[in-house]
Design an enzyme around this catalytic site. Structure first.
Site, short mmCIF file in Angstrom:
data_model
loop_
_atom_site.label_atom_id
_atom_site.label_comp_id
_atom_site.label_asym_id
_atom_site.label_seq_id
_atom_site.Cartn_x
_atom_site.Cartn_y
_atom_site.Cartn_z
N CYS A 1 -73.42 16.67 50.59
CA CYS A 1 -74.78 16.48 51.11
C CYS A 1 -75.64 17.67 50.70
CB CYS A 1 -74.71 16.39 52.63
SG CYS A 1 -73.53 15.17 53.21
N ARG B 1 -77.44 15.44 45.41
CA ARG B 1 -76.20 15.74 46.09
C ARG B 1 -75.80 14.60 47.03
NH1 ARG B 1 -74.79 20.99 45.95
NH2 ARG B 1 -73.53 20.74 47.83
N TRP C 1 -74.58 12.19 51.92
CA TRP C 1 -73.65 11.37 51.13
C TRP C 1 -72.52 11.06 52.09
CZ3 TRP C 1 -68.75 10.75 49.14
CH2 TRP C 1 -68.64 9.98 47.98
N ASN D 1 -72.75 20.13 55.54
CA ASN D 1 -72.19 19.62 54.28
C ASN D 1 -70.72 20.00 54.27
OD1 ASN D 1 -71.54 18.81 51.69
ND2 ASN D 1 -72.18 20.77 50.80
N GLY D 2 -69.85 19.02 54.18
CA GLY D 2 -68.42 19.31 54.19
C GLY D 2 -67.69 18.29 55.03
N GLU E 1 -65.37 10.61 27.42
CA GLU E 1 -66.65 11.03 28.01
C GLU E 1 -67.70 9.93 27.88
OE1 GLU E 1 -69.96 13.10 29.59
OE2 GLU E 1 -67.82 13.00 30.00
N LYS F 1 -69.74 8.12 30.93
CA LYS F 1 -71.21 8.04 31.04
C LYS F 1 -71.66 6.60 31.30
CE LYS F 1 -72.21 11.52 31.74
NZ LYS F 1 -71.02 12.28 31.68
N GLU G 1 -70.78 5.61 34.85
CA GLU G 1 -71.61 6.28 35.87
C GLU G 1 -73.02 5.69 35.94
OE1 GLU G 1 -71.27 10.82 36.43
OE2 GLU G 1 -71.00 10.47 34.28
N HIS H 1 -50.88 -0.40 22.20
CA HIS H 1 -49.84 -0.40 23.24
C HIS H 1 -50.36 -1.02 24.54
CE1 HIS H 1 -47.49 1.99 20.48
NE2 HIS H 1 -48.53 2.79 20.35
N LYS I 1 -73.99 14.99 42.47
CA LYS I 1 -73.92 15.93 41.34
C LYS I 1 -72.71 16.85 41.44
CE LYS I 1 -75.19 17.89 37.59
NZ LYS I 1 -74.91 17.17 36.37
C1 AGP Z 1 -70.27 13.81 35.26
O1 AGP Z 1 -71.35 13.14 34.75
C2 AGP Z 1 -70.17 13.77 36.71
N1 AGP Z 1 -71.32 14.24 37.34
C3 AGP Z 1 -68.92 14.42 37.25
O2 AGP Z 1 -67.82 13.80 36.66
C4 AGP Z 1 -68.82 15.94 37.01
O3 AGP Z 1 -68.60 16.20 35.67
C5 AGP Z 1 -67.64 16.47 37.82
O4 AGP Z 1 -67.89 16.21 39.17
C6 AGP Z 1 -67.42 17.96 37.59
O5 AGP Z 1 -68.53 18.66 38.03
P1 AGP Z 1 -68.66 20.22 37.71
O6 AGP Z 1 -68.72 20.39 36.22
O7 AGP Z 1 -69.93 20.64 38.38
O8 AGP Z 1 -67.46 20.89 38.29
#
Ligand code: AGP
Length: 606
Positions: free
Chosen positions: A2, A27, A74, A100-101, A479, A483, A486, A502, A601
């Site tokens: 959060c 966040r 969140w 937050n936590g 990667e 993307k 996501e 395989h 994020k």
């Molecule tokens: C990637 O687009 C995501 N936001 C997520 O996978 C991110 O890379 C992951 O949470 C790691 O975050 P960080 O690099 O801030 O540790």
């Protein structure tokens, strides 16, 4: 994951809280709320949905207050409802908190408090905090002692901002593994989960440490630890400016950050490479330069996109530095039982510097006496402060939830670290010279972004996608798939092209396209035969290939060409079209690509 914001000063707190919450919305964005002390009463407003919905609901309320806290949520405990939105208060409405936590023992604490007559309104873990403080206040203790005693009973991870209506001149803040910074102003002070929310308000911040409690007035900050001892603190200056934290002419932060790719690579190697002297200078590693000589094994710890950058780094450390390297998902590494030989070091890669799994995995490595290095973008973040040494990305704030520019910056730093550790075991001069050309080559790709927009229009309605690559481009395939997942919520899988035989090849059919990353290199012939197998099963193929490649167009339905470069540097060029492709598909499918659903994020809780 959060976002917390707080303000105490002479200005009206509400607009400051709202703009801070907007900056923290990456966040978490399923509900938001504020609590303002107006006179000796709290005015609390909460809304489900984005911050702009809360802002709209407050438009006609002239809630004039000089102290307040806010939160963007969140959901972890309790679904996104107004009742579960923060801030949460005690029975009497005297104490309000945002959190937050995760409070792991909240169920025990809740029944302990209900046995003592406390009435709970929400399903959250957070609500136990104000009630616990109230419980001690009711026993006649003062606020500071009540807060102390309450924190001693709480187990878990937290960043908390708390206000007591009987102490209207004080903002309380405390943290245990979740991030929290204090913004130092003139006759005003701020609180935020992330320094980027303070850009434009102050450049001076204090990073609160684990187990510290801050009492913040408008012109004074006092920090004590859990042993009630005064704790000295350092005010550090942020290097980011407001312009960096704004979209500018771009419709989304994600697109802006993709177009920042060339500059981000430049600022990652600026002042750090001397190609003519075949040298790399990494000031952040000099303090451990002796210990670096004895490294015999490297373990890279990361999550998500940072993990995939680490997989490219594995090639660099093994092929350039000749150091055996493993890359682990931090979330798995933290629970692995294993022995570490002498000379093993870990590298934690994190854009935010606050990812809980990466932090915990690194702490575990340190407990085993391993040297902990870091590649981190957010200056002063927890992971950066916990490492023994490291290299900052200097990529500027990354606000789009989907990481893009940070990936390119991480590749650059990983390559520089590999060369730094290579000690002439590898002729690095050609690599350094070519690295200097990479930003221009990325610009050439960005100039053709409209072509990727057209390809996205053609492929936007498929519900499945396979991303294929080999050697350096295998992590890029992973990667690229991440993307697309996501941003567009399409089922996408990254796979080593050879591995496809395989199993995954069973999925190939005319409705299941493949994104093939096939630049001209040591394995392109192998890739071509993999593409033949897909073509034979009428699977559509969209290929990322090298300019001038005459053969690929006979195999692929569509081809996007990237400039030629050295094999080890191909990921810098082949990932950019995948970032743009995902962006365009996400926007064409009508999604808010800066705030994809269910994501945040930085993942600051386990
Ligand atoms: C990637 O687009 C995501 N936001 C997520 O996978 C991110 O890379 C992951 O949470 C790691 O975050 P960080 O690099 O801030 O540790």
């Amino acid at each position: 994951m959060c976002g917390i914001i707080g303000y105490i000063g002479e200005e009206n707190a509400l607009p400051i809280l709202i703009s801070g919450l907007k900056a923290l919305e990456y966040r978490g964005y399923d509900s938001a709320g504020v609590a303002l002390l107006v006179g000796d009463k709290f005015e609390v407003r909460k809304k489900v949905g984005k911050v702009e919905i809360l802002e709209e609901s407050l438009k006609d309320n002239n809630l004039d207050s000089h102290i307040g806290i806010g939160h963007t949520r969140w959901a972890t405990h309790g679904s996104p409802t107004e009742l579960n939105a923060h801030p949460h208060g005690d029975c009497s409405g005297r104490v309000f908190a945002v959190h937050n936590g995760i409070i792991e023992n909240y169920k025990e604490l809740k029944s302990y408090l209900e046995d003592r007559g406390h009435i709970f309104r929400s399903q959250t873990d957070t609500e136990v905090v104000p009630h616990l403080i109230e419980n001690f206040l009711n026993s006649g203790k003062d606020f500071d002692t009540s807060l102390f005693d309450a924190l001693k009973m709480i187990r878990g991870a937290y960043a908390l901002a708390i206000i007591d209506s009987k102490n209207p001149e004080t903002l309380y803040a405390t943290k245990l593994s979740s991030p929290l910074v204090i913004g130092v102003g003139v006759e005003e002070n701020f609180l935020a989960s992330d320094p980027s929310a303070l850009i434009g308000k102050t450049k001076n911040v204090v990073y609160l440490g684990d187990g510290e409690i801050a009492k913040i007035n408008h012109n004074n900050i006092n920090i004590i630890n859990f042993e009630k001892q005064e704790t000295p603190f350092e005010i550090v200056s942020l290097e980011w400016d407001l312009e960096q934290a704004q979209k500018g002419d771009f419709s989304h932060f994600m697109l802006k950050e993709i177009f920042e790719g060339p500059e981000v690579v430049r600022s990652a190697f600026r002042g750090r490479i001397k190609p003519k002297e075949n040298a790399v200078k990494l000031g952040g590693l000099e303090i451990v330069s002796d210990k670096l000589k004895d490294i015999k094994r490297l373990i890279v710890l990361a999550c998500g996109t940072s993990y995939y950058a680490g997989l490219v780094g594995e090639y660099y450390f093994e092929e350039i530095s000749k150091i055996p390297t493993e890359v682990h998902f931090a979330s798995e590494f933290r629970y692995r039982e294993e022995t570490f030989n002498e000379g093993t070091a870990v590298i934690a890669i994190s854009q935010s510097g606050e990812t809980a799994d990466t932090l915990a995995a690194m702490k575990k490595a340190k407990e085993h006496g391993l040297m902990a290095l870091g590649i981190v973008n957010t200056v002063g973040s927890t992971i950066a402060r916990e490492t023994e040494a490291g290299v900052y990305n200097h990529a500027g704030p990354e606000i789009g939830v989907a990481s893009t520019k940070a990936f390119l910056s991480q590749l650059t730093i990983l390559l520089l670290m590999a060369i730094y550790l290579s000690k002439d075991k590898y002729t690095t001069e050609p690599l350094l010279k070519e690295l200097e050309k990479i930003p221009n080559k990325i610009e050439e790709i960005l100039y053709q972004s409209s072509q990727l927009e057209e390809l996205a229009e053609k492929y936007k309605d498929y519900e499945n996608f396979l991303f294929l690559g080999r050697r350096y481009n295998y992590p890029v395939a992973l990667e690229g798939a991440l993307k697309l997942k996501e941003i567009s919520y399409i089922h996408a899988e990254g796979y080593g092209a050879r591995e496809m035989k395989h199993g995954p090849i069973a999925m190939i059919n005319p409705d299941f396209p493949s994104m093939a990353i096939v630049p001209q290199n040591s394995v392109s012939e192998k890739m071509f035969s993999n593409l033949e197998e897909i073509k034979a099963r009428k699977g559509p193929i969209l290929a990322i290939a090298t300019e001038g490649d005459k053969k690929i167009s006979s195999l692929a339905d569509d081809v996007f060409y990237v400039p030629k470069t050295m094999e080890a540097l191909e990921p810098f060029l082949t990932v950019v079209p995948l970032q743009l492709f995902s962006y365009y598909i996400g926007t064409k499918r009508g999604f808010d690509v800066d705030k994809p659903r269910n994501l945040a994020k930085s993942v600051t809780v386990e």
